[in-house]
Design a protein around this motif. Sequence first.
Motif, PDB file in Angstrom:
ATOM      1  N   ASP A 110       0.828  -1.207   0.000  1.00 16.46           N
ATOM      2  CA  ASP A 110       0.000   0.000   0.000  1.00 16.46           C
ATOM      3  C   ASP A 110       0.862   1.257   0.000  1.00 16.46           C
ATOM      4  O   ASP A 110       0.493   2.273  -0.590  1.00 16.46           O
ATOM      5  N   ASP A 118      -5.140  -3.580   0.094  1.00 16.53           N
ATOM      6  CA  ASP A 118      -6.461  -4.209   0.140  1.00 16.53           C
ATOM      7  C   ASP A 118      -6.564  -5.337  -0.885  1.00 16.53           C
ATOM      8  O   ASP A 118      -7.193  -6.372  -0.627  1.00 16.53           O
ATOM      9  N   GLU A 122      -7.425  -9.283  -0.148  1.00  7.02           N
ATOM     10  CA  GLU A 122      -8.500 -10.003  -0.835  1.00  7.02           C
ATOM     11  C   GLU A 122      -7.998 -11.320  -1.423  1.00  7.02           C
ATOM     12  O   GLU A 122      -8.675 -12.352  -1.339  1.00  7.02           O
TER      13      GLU A 122
END
Length: 531
Positions: A110, A118, A122
């Motif tokens: 990130d 994210d 996932e």
Amino acid sequence: MDAVVIGAGPNGLVAANALADAGWDVLVLEAQDTIGGAVRSAEVIAPGYVTDLFSAFYPLAAASPVIRDLHLEEHGLVWRHAPSVVGHAFPDGRAAVLHRTVEDTAAGLDADHPGDGDAWVELHRQWTAVRGPLLDALFTPFPPVRAMLSVLRTQRAAGLLDLTRLGLTPVRRLGSENFGGDGGPALLAGNAMHSDLPPDGAGSGFFGWLLCMLGQDVGFPVPEGGAGVLADSLRRRAEARGAQFRTSSPVTSVTVRGGRAVGVEIAGGGSVRARRAVVADVVAPALYGDLLPRDSLPAGLLRDLDRFEWDGGTIKVNWALDAPVPWRAPGLAGAGTVHLGVDNDGLLEAAKDIALGRVPEHPFLLFGQMTTADPSRSPAGTESAWAYTHVPSGLEWQPDALARHVDRMRTSVEEVAPGFADHLVGEHVQSPALLEEWDANLVGGAINGGTSGLHQQLVLRPTPGLGRPETPIEGLFLASASAHPGGGVHGACGWNAARAALATQRTGRRLRRALVGTAWERVLRDPRSPR
């Protein structure tokens, strides 16, 4: 003997354990003077520097229910971990790092590109939803009916379709779909390149995702003291249950009478009778092409073997350093495994060169920092390291060509770790020919027992058929990485072969002929096949 196991690689060792657990008298015959196959270590560079001669990091072994259920910690195995799992060094000095926790990995991604953390979470969520049944499906004989039913129970229709698509998507596409930065795609693609699948090849996304998620789950552990400790623990466990071992005993042929394997011949004139089974931890072309009489095999199988495809060759260079590797990117200092040499586009270019039979000018390297993962591998303040790279199969490596490619590899490391060469205490090179000389299953430096391409997986491995360890010869079972589920140190090929041998005894010869023989006849039916 109830059973003879040909080869003391990890699959042969697992098979010996499974058969010995069932109370069978087992003899393991190994051609080399030491056991282990591609799971061996030695001091080949300098005193005090332990080098893993072939495989080194073992996420598949750590995740494998086969290995786990053997409780090898009771026989001397201790797993060690580097501070972080995998890093990818970009030529411009940046790095992406897969940390021990998904949160830390996501935070790093990130920071490089908002939102990529994210996306990583996932992908990990998809993994945790199917982890157990998926591993069972990977490590059990085909078809894995029970495991797949479990996957179906845990996934709704949409989730199952997403998982199927992930399994078929090229890793280059998987990376671009999920990430905006370079880090996530590089981690996926670098791990996919542990196989011989190119970044734009179908199925490469699954390999990259699987290894990344295993790294996130169980890490990339190493045996304390060297890879050979893993093999030694398997041997000690088997011997504790009565298995016997003979090294320097190459098998020259499998004896077949009345369509059944009844023993083996050993170089030098010896022979061993096998009352119940011969289990071969031998690559399929060697088993069917060298160890068996051709008139004992269906003509269809022999024709299919002509189409058997090896994975690419390998060149491995081992180094002893008097200091830690001087990485430009500090985050790589704690990574046990580092991918380097090229960026995401370079991965594709290197794979294309190999596919076209060209030696890449800018090779992709897998680099191991063994002392970082296990301090017992070299003196304090030093590093035992190695790197390997894929090369086209079938090339004849003359000394000057080999030296040039080793220079390329060393230069690639120097670009992301300036001053690396100044810390070298010694160097040891393993060419494709030397890899094969030390382990006959590594034909031309192929480390996966045959390509991982979809055209040679599942029911197509090693040839179109059942995807199972049974062979057309009664009492003979294929236990090498040429069998499903393929390459990697997970023991499943050996376990599946041993369980098939035991099941044959339980169900009886007549039932086996009815079930397995019929399947072989359907797949290999040919009017010219011997009867």
